[in-house]
Design an enzyme around this catalytic site. Structure first.
Site, PDB file in Angstrom:
ATOM      1  N   GLU A 123       0.791  -1.222   0.000  1.00 60.88           N
ATOM      2  CA  GLU A 123       0.000   0.000   0.000  1.00 60.88           C
ATOM      3  C   GLU A 123       0.830   1.282   0.000  1.00 60.88           C
ATOM      4  OE1 GLU A 123      -3.587   0.411  -0.002  1.00 60.88           O
ATOM      5  OE2 GLU A 123      -3.310  -1.634  -0.752  1.00 60.88           O
TER       6      GLU A 123
ATOM      7  N   SER B 226     -48.706 -19.261 -10.433  1.00 61.74           N
ATOM      8  CA  SER B 226     -49.460 -20.436  -9.989  1.00 61.74           C
ATOM      9  C   SER B 226     -49.050 -20.935  -8.615  1.00 61.74           C
ATOM     10  CB  SER B 226     -49.302 -21.564 -11.013  1.00 61.74           C
ATOM     11  OG  SER B 226     -49.904 -21.208 -12.242  1.00 61.74           O
TER      12      SER B 226
END
Length: 658
Positions: free
Chosen positions: A97, A363
């Protein structure tokens, strides 16, 4: 004085025009710069107090067997401090980083310049130049928006942090607040989540894997894609070696040592369930700010089976048929959620379709129509005409516009005839159909229209699942729930679920008649794909207009499940139907999930065998007229009012009552 001497004095005693312009420009620029800094400083958030980590308290979610599902929040005891940095993790994070973290003043000018050159060459943003301090400033105080103002504020805050804290304190703050995926905020929570150990005990390889998550936590999380996470960890190891933080031998050893990720958190998809539960936890412990341990109804094994089954359904073209999303919810007879899958990929789309997606059931709504009809006097062997009908301008159609003429209600249910379902609802009364569905657990608004019987009004999968429970558990209603208990880390019980006997909403006769219909649907009807070898399965399919939604709702033994497949934008699928993907997903799930036995009420409601005197004793004789012909059939007792307590009734008859 000569003209030459005046010109000479003017040249030596005054500033050239261009230089004066430059000075004025510099002064104005400086004033504007100072003004800009003052303005930005006035817009910064309150910097008076910064806690090492947010003290909201950690919530540990356990499944019904005590296995960890997820951890949410930050434990008040799991804070990394500057004087106890986990060395392997710190080295890995800095290498990937911010390799010049300990040498810059909060802004890495070299890294920023390199990123700008790379982005200019690529024509778009391919590299970032933010330092760990800048990232911390953004996480602490700023929104994620990408504007010049926010970037300028970030720079000012980074400079302030560098002046206020030591480098180790900044790194500790960063590690406590950054997101590592799978619901883990902070390095300590992530270490325990992925490896079941504290951060200061991480190996070099494990630390590299965690550091690799920071670029894209959801994408690289090992719970989502172990191979991708492993490749990313190898990149971090290379960077650690390149920056001198590990030796070549350490790099090789770490790369060759298998990393075992804890399976304590059932799977990535458990995030949907965890999100849903977290909305309820604080309501059960109002005002409590400490750590909480929440025992839930989830079954980790059932959850894994559900995720696997749904993913298989969505990734198998013949099952999905153009459906890109789905949901699966599984409930036990008491309404406890055993499994919940809210979509195809939680990391990509955390929207919980199992709880929040409102879709037409088609249904799959018909069982409520037939249950109401049987309560009104009809029966499975009554005959209706399967042929085109109309009610004014409204004319329902069967799927594929196919009609079979005269058929019994059993066959009409199994074949999912729309026109007969409409006729049955009209004969029974649509108002009674509505009340029956609501009595059984449908809470969404319904309207008294012809289309009601065809499932035209939206429900959620969770809602439909709880409304099917009375068919499975002996006619008793059970509302879905997820939390068994909530206690503090010290053991104080704040909430405990009290099992309650649900209201009786269906009589035994109706249950036996409906069971006949559900059996027909699975045996020879549209739900054949839901069959499980050697097991009794009951259920009903559902497909809506233009194949936008495909459903299966049913149960096996004491576990009910609803599967929905479709598209989030309501576009049509490529002929997806409930009997294809959803029914097969249900079958796959039930074949691998732990299935609890049926409850006592369900066993009592079963039709007794003539050769079983105990079963006949448990089922009281009934009286009344047969629904089909006006007189009882020889092999079917006539209906009667159900006893309020079948056990008390049994004991009374054993004592001599006839």
């Amino acid at each position: 004085m000569t003209r030459a001497s005046r010109t000479s004095r003017r040249k030596s005693g005054s500033m050239p025009v261009w230089l004066r312009a430059l000075v004025v420009t510099i002064i104005l620029g400086g004033l504007l710069g100072v003004g800009g800094v003052v303005y930005l400083a006035r817009t910064l958030p309150d910097l008076s107090t910064i806690e090492p980590a947010p003290h909201t308290g950690e919530v540990v979610l356990l499944d019904r067997e005590g296995r960890t599902i997820a951890r949410r929040g930050q434990s008040t005891s799991a804070v990394i401090t500057a004087d106890a940095l986990p060395q392997n993790l710190a080295d890995a994070v800095i290498a990937v980083e911010d390799r010049r973290f300990y040498s810059h003043f909060g802004i890495d000018l070299i890294g920023t310049a390199r990123a700008m050159v790379s982005n200019i060459r690529a024509g778009h943003v391919v590299q970032g130049g933010s330092t760990i301090t800048q990232q911390l400033a953004k996480n602490l105080f700023l929104s994620p928006e990408r504007t010049y103002k926010r970037k300028a504020q970030e720079v000012l805050l980074a400079l302030w942090l560098e002046n206020r804290f030591t480098k180790d304190e900044i790194l500790a703050l960063y590690l406590n607040r950054v997101y590592f995926g799978a619901g883990a905020w902070g390095a300590e929570a992530a270490s325990r989540r992925y490896f079941s150990r504290p951060a200061d005990e991480l190996s070099i390889g494990e630390a590299a894997l965690l550091a690799g998550l920071l670029k894209a936590p959801s994408r690289y999380a090992p719970t989502n894609d172990a191979r991708r996470a492993s490749v990313r960890a190898t990149v971090v190891l290379d960077l650690m070696y390149a920056t001198g933080r590990i030796s070549q031998d350490e790099r090789i050893e770490a790369a060759s040592t298998p990393i075992r990720v804890s399976r304590g958190s059932s799977s990535p998809g458990a995030g949907w369930f965890a999100d849903w539960v977290m909305t309820q936890v604080r309501e059960m412990a109002p005002g409590h700010q400490g750590d909480l341990i929440v025992r839930t109804t989830l079954d980790v094994d059932a959850q894994r089976a559900a995720e696997s089954a749904l993913n298989l359904g969505l990734e198998t073209p013949d099952w999905a048929r153009g459906a890109t999303e789905g949901a699966l919810i599984a409930l036990d007879s008491q309404g406890g959620v055993r499994a919940m899958v809210g979509g195809h990929d939680y990391a990509q789309a955390p929207f919980n379709r199992a709880v929040n997606a409102r879709r037409q059931p088609g249904s799959a709504f018909k069982p409520f129509v037939y249950a109401a009809a049987f309560e009104g006097g009809l029966g499975p062997q009554d005959v209706f005409m399967d042929a085109p009908i109309s009610y004014g301008d409204w004319a329902p159609q069967n799927y594929g516009d196919r009609y079979e003429g005269e058929m019994t209600l059993e066959r009409a249910f199994a074949r999912s005839s729309n026109v007969i379902a409409v006729q049955v609802a009209e004969a029974t009364g649509r108002g009674w159909v509505m009340r029956t569905a609501q009595r059984m657990g449908v809470n969404s608004p319904l309207q008294n229209t012809h289309a009601l019987s065809l499932g035209a009004y939206e429900v959620t999968p969770l809602e439909l699942g709880q409304a099917y429970l009375p068919f499975m558990n002996g006619g008793r209603r059970a509302d879905a729930y997820a939390i068994l208990s909530v206690r503090t880390a010290g053991g104080e019980m704040l909430y405990e679920h009290e099992p309650m006997l649900g209201e009786r909403v269906l009589a035994d006769r109706i249950l036996r008649q409906m069971d006949q219909l559900f059996d027909a649907a699975v045996s020879y009807g549209t739900a054949r794909g839901a069959q499980v070898d050697g097991r009794l399965v009951r259920g009903k399919t559902g497909t809506t207009n233009d194949n936008r939604d495909a459903w299966f709702a049913g149960w096996m033994d004491g576990l009910a499940a609803v599967v929905w497949m479709g598209n989030d934008d309501y576009t049509s699928t490529d002929s997806a139907v409930g009997g294809a993907g959803p029914a097969r997903v249900f079958s796959t799930f039930m074949s691998t999930a732990p299935v609890p036995p049926r409850g006592l009420d369900a066993l009592l409601a079963d039709s007794p065998r003539e050769d079983d005197p105990i079963a006949n004793l448990l089922s009281p004789p009934v009286a009344g007229a047969d629904a089909q012909a006006g007189v009882p059939e020889p092999d079917e007792p006539a209906p009667a009012e159900e006893p309020a307590d079948p056990i008390a009734d049994l004991l009374g008859r054993i004592g001599g009552a006839q």
